[in-house]
Design an enzyme around this catalytic site. Structure first.
Site, PDB file in Angstrom:
ATOM      1  N   CYS A 156      14.857  -4.744  -3.776  1.00 30.68           N
ATOM      2  CA  CYS A 156      15.686  -3.925  -4.656  1.00 30.68           C
ATOM      3  C   CYS A 156      14.855  -2.932  -5.455  1.00 30.68           C
ATOM      4  O   CYS A 156      14.767  -3.010  -6.689  1.00 30.68           O
ATOM      5  CB  CYS A 156      16.444  -4.831  -5.611  1.00 30.68           C
ATOM      6  N   GLU A 157      14.185  -2.058  -4.776  1.00 33.71           N
ATOM      7  CA  GLU A 157      13.385  -1.010  -5.421  1.00 33.71           C
ATOM      8  C   GLU A 157      13.341   0.177  -4.469  1.00 33.71           C
ATOM      9  O   GLU A 157      13.118  -0.020  -3.268  1.00 33.71           O
ATOM     10  CB  GLU A 157      11.927  -1.457  -5.608  1.00 33.71           C
TER      11      GLU A 157
ATOM     12  N   ARG B 231       0.795  -1.230   0.000  1.00 35.43           N
ATOM     13  CA  ARG B 231       0.000   0.000   0.000  1.00 35.43           C
ATOM     14  C   ARG B 231       0.835   1.291   0.000  1.00 35.43           C
ATOM     15  O   ARG B 231       0.540   2.211  -0.756  1.00 35.43           O
ATOM     16  CB  ARG B 231      -1.003   0.001   1.163  1.00 35.43           C
TER      17      ARG B 231
HETATM   18  N1  LLP Z   1     -17.195  -4.093  -3.768  1.00 36.96           N
HETATM   19  C1  LLP Z   1     -16.490  -3.997  -4.908  1.00 36.96           C
HETATM   20  C2  LLP Z   1     -17.159  -4.258  -6.185  1.00 36.96           C
HETATM   21  C3  LLP Z   1     -15.124  -3.654  -4.847  1.00 36.96           C
HETATM   22  O1  LLP Z   1     -14.428  -3.553  -5.978  1.00 36.96           O
HETATM   23  C4  LLP Z   1     -14.499  -3.398  -3.593  1.00 36.96           C
HETATM   24  C5  LLP Z   1     -13.086  -3.027  -3.516  1.00 36.96           C
HETATM   25  C6  LLP Z   1     -15.287  -3.534  -2.431  1.00 36.96           C
HETATM   26  C7  LLP Z   1     -16.631  -3.878  -2.566  1.00 36.96           C
HETATM   27  C8  LLP Z   1     -14.722  -3.313  -1.057  1.00 36.96           C
HETATM   28  O2  LLP Z   1     -14.267  -2.017  -0.881  1.00 36.96           O
HETATM   29  P1  LLP Z   1     -13.826  -1.517   0.578  1.00 36.96           P
HETATM   30  O3  LLP Z   1     -15.044  -1.545   1.458  1.00 36.96           O
HETATM   31  O4  LLP Z   1     -12.775  -2.426   1.087  1.00 36.96           O
HETATM   32  O5  LLP Z   1     -13.331  -0.143   0.347  1.00 36.96           O
HETATM   33  N2  LLP Z   1      -6.171  -2.163  -2.699  1.00 36.96           N
HETATM   34  C9  LLP Z   1      -6.786  -0.892  -2.398  1.00 36.96           C
HETATM   35  C10 LLP Z   1      -8.291  -0.999  -2.310  1.00 36.96           C
HETATM   36  C11 LLP Z   1      -8.918  -1.582  -3.556  1.00 36.96           C
HETATM   37  C12 LLP Z   1     -10.405  -1.761  -3.446  1.00 36.96           C
HETATM   38  C13 LLP Z   1     -10.936  -2.588  -4.563  1.00 36.96           C
HETATM   39  N3  LLP Z   1     -12.346  -2.824  -4.531  1.00 36.96           N
HETATM   40  C14 LLP Z   1      -6.162  -0.346  -1.124  1.00 36.96           C
HETATM   41  O6  LLP Z   1      -5.289  -0.990  -0.554  1.00 36.96           O
HETATM   42  O7  LLP Z   1      -6.510   0.748  -0.706  1.00 36.96           O
END
Ligand code: LLP
Length: 418
Positions: A342-343, A312
């Site tokens: 290594c980045e 993240r």
């Molecule tokens: N529903 C759908 C269709 C989604 O694509 C996502 C997340 C969620 C629900 C859940 O979202 P949340 O409640 O967790 O915000 N890797 C990124 C976050 C990517 C979210 C992708 N989709 C990070 O580390 O911030």
């Protein structure tokens, strides 16, 4: 709120000193609090109690089987995005009628498996996908339930990589395209198009983008009703922001209060898909300082976790609070906390003011329960960390540290090379 607190000078997860876990299981190590997860799930459930919604935990946030099972035991459904997540969901014995399936790129194999499993519905994201689901359902002699994912073209005021509800994003269908699909629904004879879905982004701090999007969707549903089309479900997605640093996100109760009048208008069954809100602050990444290195320009604490374990900060410039497991007193110093990869993007904190840090110290990278392990990789041929669940004074290894054998398990050297 979370259950990682200092008692005296030691960081505890619930009733267990985190140092003990690091000693027993080694580092880097993900540690999760059972109570924090359940409390967050319940907060959301209580906030929406009048709607009795299906809360589909978004498995992508953290798909460890034990963690998902905790939520399923609490009555949660699951939001999935791949055949792998469907497999994991079924593996923990969830009622398939509590699974919703989003993704812009569902393959035929994934679709067939989901239809055969009788999931609650697909969140369909394009006309081509609808045609494919319709064809596969026909060949299986089944009717597939489908909700249309609408892209309401709303700015969610979050990081551009996790914005999903603008028309420049690949997700969902515009209101007008979605309307045409509903008008045309008799042409999808093997589909029951029975709901609308939205998910406008992640780590959204304020209610206003949700209100804006839901308003558009409610108007859309009213338009449908006017032409005699009645649906059953409204899935408002996930995206609720949490506290990493100094954010002041809406609480679950405020969120519910702000959007309830709109939801009530629709009289539909409500679905939510939270991920981060439930697990984000229920997990930490414990890591050890291997070296302290002073260059002419900076001081670096080099730790044994890397961007492969937690991406993240590198990917989104995300802030995670970092504390020593044993509280130190002394003048604060400014330093970078970096991994061994290594980045130059392999960092957890830049120019961070910290109490004195020495080689051998154990640190906790806070708020890493969501999109921590689930985004981990083997980059630099590093072994993915172990995961431990704490419940009260008890702890459980819920994923073993990968071994060197795991690292080469799937690789083959063709004979001609030997
Ligand atoms: N529903 C759908 C269709 C989604 O694509 C996502 C997340 C969620 C629900 C859940 O979202 P949340 O409640 O967790 O915000 N890797 C990124 C976050 C990517 C979210 C992708 N989709 C990070 O580390 O911030």
């Amino acid at each position: 709120m979370h259950d990682f607190k200092f008692l005296g000078n030691n960081l505890f997860c619930e009733k267990v000193p985190v140092t003990n876990l690091a000693r027993k299981f080694g580092t880097p190590l993900y540690v999760y609090s059972f109570r924090t997860m359940v409390e967050h799930f319940r907060k959301l459930k209580d906030a929406f109690v009048h709607f009795r919604p299906l809360i589909c935990y978004s498995l992508k946030a953290n798909s460890n089987l034990a963690l998902a099972k905790i939520l399923v035991n609490q009555g949660a459904g699951l939001d999935i995005v791949s055949g792998g997540e469907l497999f994991k969901a079924l593996r923990i014995g969830i009622d398939p009628k509590k699974i919703v399936y989003a993704s812009v790129g569902k393959t035929e194999t994934e679709i067939a498996k989901a239809i055969k499993s009788d999931i609650l519905f697909f969140n369909a994201e394009s006309v081509s996908e609808l045609r494919t689901i319709n064809r596969i359902a026909g060949s299986l002699e089944k009717t597939a339930r489908v909700a249309i994912r609408i892209n309401p073209d709303i700015e969610p005021k979050t990081h551009k990589y996790i914005t999903t509800g603008k028309l420049t994003n690949k997700f969902g269908l515009s209101l007008s395209d979605a309307f045409d699909i509903f008008l045309d629904r008799d042409n999808f004879s093997n589909l029951s198009i029975n709901g609308v879905h939205m998910h406008i982004g992640s780590q959204i701090i304020e209610s206003s983008p949700f209100i804006g999007a839901i308003r558009r969707i409610v108007a859309f549903i009213e338009r449908l009703n006017k032409v005699g089309i009645v649906i059953e479900y409204l899935n408002i997605g996930g995206g609720l922001g949490i506290i990493y640093n100094r954010e002041n996100p809406q609480t679950a109760a405020e969120f519910a209060k702000n959007i309830s009048p709109l939801l009530r208008k629709t009289k539909l069954k409500i679905i939510l898909e939270p991920g981060r809100f439930i697990v984000g602050n229920a997990g930490i990444l414990v890591t050890k300082v291997i070296y302290v290195k002073k260059s002419h320009a900076k001081t670096f604490a080099i730790v044994d976790a890397g961007m492969n374990d937690l991406i993240r900060p590198s990917l989104y410039g995300a802030f995670h609070n970092i504390v020593s497991l044993q509280r130190k007193i002394g003048p604060q110093k400014t330093l970078d906390i970096v991994g061994p990869i290594c980045e130059s993007a392999d960092f957890f904190a830049k120019n961070r003011k910290m109490p004195p840090i020495e080689e051998g110290d154990l640190l906790a990278i806070m708020g890493t329960g969501a999109y921590g392990f689930s985004m981990a990789s083997n980059y630099n041929s590093r072994l993915r960390p172990a995961e431990v669940l704490v419940k009260g004074a008890h702890y459980y290894l819920i994923r073993e540290r990968e071994s060197l054998t795991d690292l080469v398990r799937l690789e083959h050297i063709p004979n001609f090379l030997n």
